[in-house]
Design an enzyme around this catalytic site. Structure first.
Site, PDB file in Angstrom:
ATOM      1  N   GLU A 255       6.399  14.730   2.637  1.00 20.97           N
ATOM      2  CA  GLU A 255       6.979  13.376   2.592  1.00 20.97           C
ATOM      3  C   GLU A 255       7.766  13.216   3.885  1.00 20.97           C
ATOM      4  O   GLU A 255       8.861  13.771   4.022  1.00 20.97           O
ATOM      5  CB  GLU A 255       7.926  13.252   1.392  1.00 20.97           C
ATOM      6  CG  GLU A 255       7.276  13.605   0.073  1.00 20.97           C
ATOM      7  CD  GLU A 255       7.088  12.394  -0.817  1.00 20.97           C
ATOM      8  OE1 GLU A 255       7.664  11.346  -0.505  1.00 20.97           O
ATOM      9  OE2 GLU A 255       6.362  12.511  -1.810  1.00 20.97           O
ATOM     10  N   CYS A 289      14.020   6.890   4.507  1.00 20.80           N
ATOM     11  CA  CYS A 289      12.631   6.894   4.998  1.00 20.80           C
ATOM     12  C   CYS A 289      11.986   5.527   4.799  1.00 20.80           C
ATOM     13  O   CYS A 289      11.127   5.128   5.571  1.00 20.80           O
ATOM     14  CB  CYS A 289      11.834   7.990   4.302  1.00 20.80           C
ATOM     15  SG  CYS A 289      11.901   7.893   2.507  1.00 20.80           S
TER      16      CYS A 289
HETATM   17  P1  NAD Z   1      14.575  17.652   8.995  1.00 20.03           P
HETATM   18  O1  NAD Z   1      13.119  17.697   9.245  1.00 20.03           O
HETATM   19  O2  NAD Z   1      15.488  17.877  10.127  1.00 20.03           O
HETATM   20  O3  NAD Z   1      14.980  18.761   7.880  1.00 20.03           O
HETATM   21  C1  NAD Z   1      14.428  18.750   6.594  1.00 20.03           C
HETATM   22  C2  NAD Z   1      14.526  20.149   5.999  1.00 20.03           C
HETATM   23  O4  NAD Z   1      13.666  21.031   6.713  1.00 20.03           O
HETATM   24  C3  NAD Z   1      15.909  20.766   6.073  1.00 20.03           C
HETATM   25  O5  NAD Z   1      16.179  21.418   4.848  1.00 20.03           O
HETATM   26  C4  NAD Z   1      15.770  21.772   7.208  1.00 20.03           C
HETATM   27  O6  NAD Z   1      16.669  22.855   7.123  1.00 20.03           O
HETATM   28  C5  NAD Z   1      14.348  22.240   6.992  1.00 20.03           C
HETATM   29  N1  NAD Z   1      13.712  22.873   8.143  1.00 20.03           N
HETATM   30  C6  NAD Z   1      13.945  22.656   9.463  1.00 20.03           C
HETATM   31  N2  NAD Z   1      13.122  23.433  10.211  1.00 20.03           N
HETATM   32  C7  NAD Z   1      12.356  24.148   9.354  1.00 20.03           C
HETATM   33  C8  NAD Z   1      11.322  25.119   9.512  1.00 20.03           C
HETATM   34  N3  NAD Z   1      10.889  25.499  10.715  1.00 20.03           N
HETATM   35  N4  NAD Z   1      10.756  25.654   8.407  1.00 20.03           N
HETATM   36  C9  NAD Z   1      11.150  25.260   7.181  1.00 20.03           C
HETATM   37  N5  NAD Z   1      12.140  24.362   6.962  1.00 20.03           N
HETATM   38  C10 NAD Z   1      12.732  23.799   8.038  1.00 20.03           C
HETATM   39  O7  NAD Z   1      14.866  16.250   8.299  1.00 20.03           O
HETATM   40  P2  NAD Z   1      16.270  15.571   7.927  1.00 20.03           P
HETATM   41  O8  NAD Z   1      16.979  15.144   9.159  1.00 20.03           O
HETATM   42  O9  NAD Z   1      17.001  16.404   6.940  1.00 20.03           O
HETATM   43  O10 NAD Z   1      15.752  14.271   7.152  1.00 20.03           O
HETATM   44  C11 NAD Z   1      15.444  13.073   7.791  1.00 20.03           C
HETATM   45  C12 NAD Z   1      13.960  12.841   7.860  1.00 20.03           C
HETATM   46  O11 NAD Z   1      13.393  12.954   6.565  1.00 20.03           O
HETATM   47  C13 NAD Z   1      13.613  11.432   8.317  1.00 20.03           C
HETATM   48  O12 NAD Z   1      12.529  11.494   9.203  1.00 20.03           O
HETATM   49  C14 NAD Z   1      13.205  10.718   7.026  1.00 20.03           C
HETATM   50  O13 NAD Z   1      12.325   9.647   7.209  1.00 20.03           O
HETATM   51  C15 NAD Z   1      12.555  11.846   6.291  1.00 20.03           C
HETATM   52  N6  NAD Z   1      12.544  11.568   4.851  1.00 20.03           N
HETATM   53  C16 NAD Z   1      11.348  11.253   4.270  1.00 20.03           C
HETATM   54  C17 NAD Z   1      11.323  10.926   2.914  1.00 20.03           C
HETATM   55  C18 NAD Z   1      10.036  10.558   2.246  1.00 20.03           C
HETATM   56  O14 NAD Z   1      10.022  10.515   1.029  1.00 20.03           O
HETATM   57  N7  NAD Z   1       8.957  10.286   2.955  1.00 20.03           N
HETATM   58  C19 NAD Z   1      12.495  10.943   2.177  1.00 20.03           C
HETATM   59  C20 NAD Z   1      13.688  11.280   2.819  1.00 20.03           C
HETATM   60  C21 NAD Z   1      13.696  11.594   4.159  1.00 20.03           C
END
Ligand code: NAD
Length: 540
Positions: A255, A289
């Site tokens: 997502e 999002c």
């Molecule tokens: P992010 O990608 O920075 O982090 C998300 C998660 O991934 C965190 O828990 C982080 O620690 C983890 N992570 C980071 N690197 C990783 C790796 N190499 N391996 C495994 N895990 C790793 O995102 P964010 O800043 O927390 O959230 C914002 C983003 O999320 C925005 O782009 C938003 O649109 C998206 N989002 C999408 C939805 C949806 O339903 N489509 C919902 C909410 C947020």
């Protein structure tokens, strides 16, 4: 007068440490930027052991009936209710969102998901008979069974730190899986509260484990070979996770980001549509999002629509969640604010105008930013192509609904969209043509709170669905079981091929699919004879 977004980097306040102590994750008050608590981090090297514990717990959990698991969902629902103040306080503290949003978009969704699944899961996960339409396999009884994957990794973002993981943990559990949850490192306190709720509900030990840490820990969880990974977050991390999972052939649900379009047609209710634009663009400080980021409005009403958006954006009250009248909180971190400013600068350089907002509100805290309305935008600007993830709406007048549709679809993202018009039939037709996982007509984003409504996108917005029965089905593997009703009869397709069998095979195709009935009947007569030979010749 065109406002210019700031260019200076936001320097950290030297009196405030934002660096977690070694072995800890910092819980930071988003409004002040101050660390309020150090939460012990999970060491990546301990993940294989935690995974083994989850596998052990999952074995007996999978042995429970769906109805038994549903009783735990009700207990989790009740525990959420009991801890509701702690839940919303932790959410507002770490994300900066107003209490009202913590209730509507997080607490209520989790409560309702538990309720929905406890009611629906027994039926949705019930084994079902598979009637066979083909006469060739009528002597078989087939059935479908919905089986758990095993241990699921749920890796969550910071922006909806409670509702996103809960809406995945609950269906995962009811389907018979164990869960390793890694909340965002920006919202560890919310992660701890989730762990507390699970424990308070009496969920068997080891079944849901909350692992605290950042990207390295997330990577270690994938290295430990979970049976499926549910990731919600940015496109760039999503790609990294998809690659890591592909190397191990671990299935994923992703997502990712969005760039949602709002299509405002000339007959839309101006007051309602402009209020929706402002709410859809600025709730959670635009860090959703499914935030409204691009607005395409038909020319006849473009000017009054922009004026209303500007006026309404100007009236919004900014402040920390402790101010119960505040509607717009801080952004999560300075880096995110600077990204928004970068997009605004790029747009202004290319001729865009900032009609409202566009400035930091450092008087309120390090990451407050005014709700911003941008006009004179062009589809090629970063602001119109990349996810902004901040309190900015960009408005572009269009000549027709067709142009609005074409521009809405001109995006690498395809998460959700909305259409505003008094013509319901026209809206339904456009809804079918928009590339998005969900489309709202005369409302925006609220479908996310409807447990029956699937959520998810395509293209750079990811794949898979959460919420609804489709979200539940993401948690299971479908198994087909076939019982042969003539166990002493050899099968006509087994070995012993010869001229007669080949002829019978051709005849059988004629019998089933020849366009003329006469040919089918003739084929039936000779197929029966040929099949008799086949059965008699059976020797292998
Ligand atoms: P992010 O990608 O920075 O982090 C998300 C998660 O991934 C965190 O828990 C982080 O620690 C983890 N992570 C980071 N690197 C990783 C790796 N190499 N391996 C495994 N895990 C790793 O995102 P964010 O800043 O927390 O959230 C914002 C983003 O999320 C925005 O782009 C938003 O649109 C998206 N989002 C999408 C939805 C949806 O339903 N489509 C919902 C909410 C947020």
């Amino acid at each position: 007068m065109v406002a210019q977004p700031g260019t200076a980097k936001i320097e950290p306040d030297p009196r405030v440490s934002t660096v977690p102590a070694a072995g800890f994750v910092a819980s930071i008050d988003a409004a002040s930027g101050q660390i309020v608590e150090q939460i012990p981090a999970t060491a990546p090297e301990t993940v294989p052991g935690l995974m083994a514990g989850a596998r052990e717990a999952q074995k007996s959990w999978a042995g429970k009936s769906v109805r038994q698991r549903c009783t735990y969902l009700r207990k989790i629902r009740d525990a959420i209710y009991v801890h509701r103040q702690e839940v919303t306080a932790a959410i507002s503290l770490e994300t900066g969102k107003p209490h009202v949003e913590a209730v509507f978009a997080e607490l209520l969704l989790a409560l309702d998901s538990a309720d929905f699944l406890a009611r629906q899961a027994p039926e949705r996960l019930r084994s079902e008979a598979v009637p066979h339409h083909n006469i060739g396999v009528k002597a078989k009884s087939g059935s479908l069974h919905f089986q758990p994957f095993g241990v699921l990794a749920i890796i969550s973002p910071w922006n909806y730190p409670f509702s996103i993981p809960m809406a995945q943990i609950l269906p995962a559990l009811v389907a018979g899986n164990a869960v390793l949850l890694k909340p965002s490192e920006l919202t560890p306190r919310v992660g701890d509260v989730i762990g507390k709720i699970i424990a308070a509900a009496g969920v068997p030990s080891g079944l849901v484990q909350v692992l605290q840490g950042g990207g390295a820990l997330g990577a270690a969880i994938i290295e430990a070979n979970p049976d499926k990974v549910f990731f919600t977050g940015s496109v760039s991390t999503g790609k990294r996770i998809a690659e890591a999972c592909a190397r191990r052939l671990i299935p994923t649900s992703l997502e990712l980001g969005g760039k949602d379009a709002m299509l405002v047609l000339a007959d839309a209710d101006l007051e309602i549509a402009s209020s929706a634009a402002v709410w859809g663009g600025f709730m959670n400080c635009g860090q959703t999002c499914i935030s409204v980021e691009r607005i395409y409005v038909e020319e006849p009403i473009a000017q009054p629509f922009i004026e209303r958006c500007v006026e309404k954006a100007g009236k919004l009250r900014l402040g920390p969640p402790s101010d119960r009248d505040a509607e717009i909180g801080p952004m999560i971190r300075a880096t995110q604010l600077e990204k928004v400013e970068e997009q605004l600068r790029d747009a202004v350089t290319q001729g865009a105008q900032i009609a409202a907002g566009g400035k930091r509100r450092s008087d309120l805290g390090p990451t407050f930013f005014e709700p911003t309305v941008v006009t004179n935008v062009d589809q090629s600007m970063q602001l119109m192509r990349e996810e902004t993830f901040g309190p900015v709406i960009a408005i572009r007048p269009v000549k027709s609904a067709d142009e609005a549709l074409a521009l809405a679809n001109d995006s690498e993202f395809a998460l959700s969209a909305s259409i505003w018009t008094g013509d319901a039939a026209k809206a339904r037709t456009i809804a079918q043509q928009i590339r998005a996982g969900s489309v709202m007509i005369n409302d925006v984003a609220s479908y996310y709170g409807i447990t029956e409504a699937p959520h998810g996108g395509s293209r750079s917005s990811g794949w898979g669905r959460s919420h609804s029965r489709f979200g539940l089905l993401e948690m299971v593997q479908v198994k087909y079981v076939d019982v042969d009703l003539l166990p002493r009869t050899p099968k006509s397709w087994w070995f012993g091929y010869n001229e007669n069998v080949a002829a019978a095979a051709d005849r059988f195709v004629d019998f089933l699919f020849a366009p003329r009935w006469t040919r089918r009947m003739a084929a039936l007569a000779s197929t029966r004879g040929a099949l008799g030979t086949v059965f008699r010749r059976h020797r292998i």
